[in-house]
Design a protein around this motif. Sequence first.
Motif, PDB file in Angstrom:
ATOM      1  N   LEU A 109      25.227 -13.924 -17.296  1.00  0.00           N
ATOM      2  CA  LEU A 109      26.353 -13.741 -16.378  1.00  0.00           C
ATOM      3  C   LEU A 109      27.526 -14.624 -16.784  1.00  0.00           C
ATOM      4  N   GLY A 110      27.220 -15.819 -17.251  1.00  0.00           N
ATOM      5  CA  GLY A 110      28.285 -16.682 -17.751  1.00  0.00           C
ATOM      6  C   GLY A 110      29.000 -16.069 -18.935  1.00  0.00           C
ATOM      7  N   GLY A 111      28.265 -15.279 -19.740  1.00  0.00           N
ATOM      8  CA  GLY A 111      28.888 -14.597 -20.863  1.00  0.00           C
ATOM      9  C   GLY A 111      29.960 -13.616 -20.431  1.00  0.00           C
ATOM     10  N   LEU A 112      29.793 -13.015 -19.256  1.00  0.00           N
ATOM     11  CA  LEU A 112      30.843 -12.132 -18.731  1.00  0.00           C
ATOM     12  C   LEU A 112      32.134 -12.920 -18.510  1.00  0.00           C
ATOM     13  N   CYS A 113      31.984 -14.128 -17.957  1.00  0.00           N
ATOM     14  CA  CYS A 113      33.165 -14.967 -17.737  1.00  0.00           C
ATOM     15  C   CYS A 113      33.785 -15.402 -19.051  1.00  0.00           C
ATOM     16  N   THR A 114      32.945 -15.780 -20.005  1.00  0.00           N
ATOM     17  CA  THR A 114      33.436 -16.213 -21.309  1.00  0.00           C
ATOM     18  C   THR A 114      34.210 -15.094 -21.998  1.00  0.00           C
ATOM     19  N   ALA A 115      33.663 -13.891 -21.988  1.00  0.00           N
ATOM     20  CA  ALA A 115      34.344 -12.754 -22.612  1.00  0.00           C
ATOM     21  C   ALA A 115      35.671 -12.455 -21.925  1.00  0.00           C
ATOM     22  N   THR A 116      35.704 -12.576 -20.607  1.00  0.00           N
ATOM     23  CA  THR A 116      36.939 -12.319 -19.866  1.00  0.00           C
ATOM     24  C   THR A 116      38.004 -13.354 -20.200  1.00  0.00           C
ATOM     25  N   GLU A 117      37.604 -14.626 -20.300  1.00  0.00           N
ATOM     26  CA  GLU A 117      38.567 -15.657 -20.687  1.00  0.00           C
ATOM     27  C   GLU A 117      39.124 -15.388 -22.082  1.00  0.00           C
ATOM     28  N   ALA A 118      38.255 -14.983 -23.003  1.00  0.00           N
ATOM     29  CA  ALA A 118      38.705 -14.707 -24.369  1.00  0.00           C
ATOM     30  C   ALA A 118      39.657 -13.525 -24.407  1.00  0.00           C
ATOM     31  N   LYS A 119      39.379 -12.496 -23.624  1.00  0.00           N
ATOM     32  CA  LYS A 119      40.279 -11.345 -23.521  1.00  0.00           C
ATOM     33  C   LYS A 119      41.659 -11.791 -23.046  1.00  0.00           C
TER      34      LYS A 119
END
Length: 207
Positions: free
Chosen positions: A139-149
């Motif tokens: 679930l944290g990976g979803l946040c990480t990917a969103t920040e990178a986007k």
Amino acid sequence: MTGSEWCNRHEQGEHLPFLVWRLGQPMFVASTASAGGGLGQRAWIVNAQVSHDYDRVDLDAHAAELAALAGLRGAGTTMLTAADINRVGRAEDAGVSAEVTVGLSHPTWAAAPDDPAPHVGTINIVAFVPVALTPAALLGGLCTATEAKTQALLELGVPGTGTPSDAVTIACPTAGDEPFCGVRSTWGARLARAVHAAVLDSARMRV
């Protein structure tokens, strides 16, 4: 690296492509997609281009139709976009891979005022992390990917943090004991760099 394949269909009088990831053994997936999203095991992922006047609300039924066309079995995740998915951006960083389709017709700020007639726009992200993450880390990976986007969009000068209907899907081999996927963790940093590069790759194809 888990890569997608192309499929095609005729729908509403249009020739429309869609991307398919056949995962082989079911993988542990976290997704914000409306059809097959959530957290759990999935056997496939689809990112399907739809018409600009798409108005279906039976998304699970549509996802099942696409799965049947592609010969997919088991539970899967389906993402939809009106963006041209021929402009899919791809990147890899130390074993983490990402594929992104970017539509930027209607960028928006996350904390914007309510819009009485909201527009639709979509950035779809599919990424694979090759280690077994805990549910919390995935679930944290979803946040990480969103920040990178969002970092990529700011670098491109896009006036927004995303678009109104962005979706993210992150997959790993199975639920495991790797507890970290934040932006400065080993695997989170690799995920962020792969997503960031893939967003830039897709967005620059629009120029």
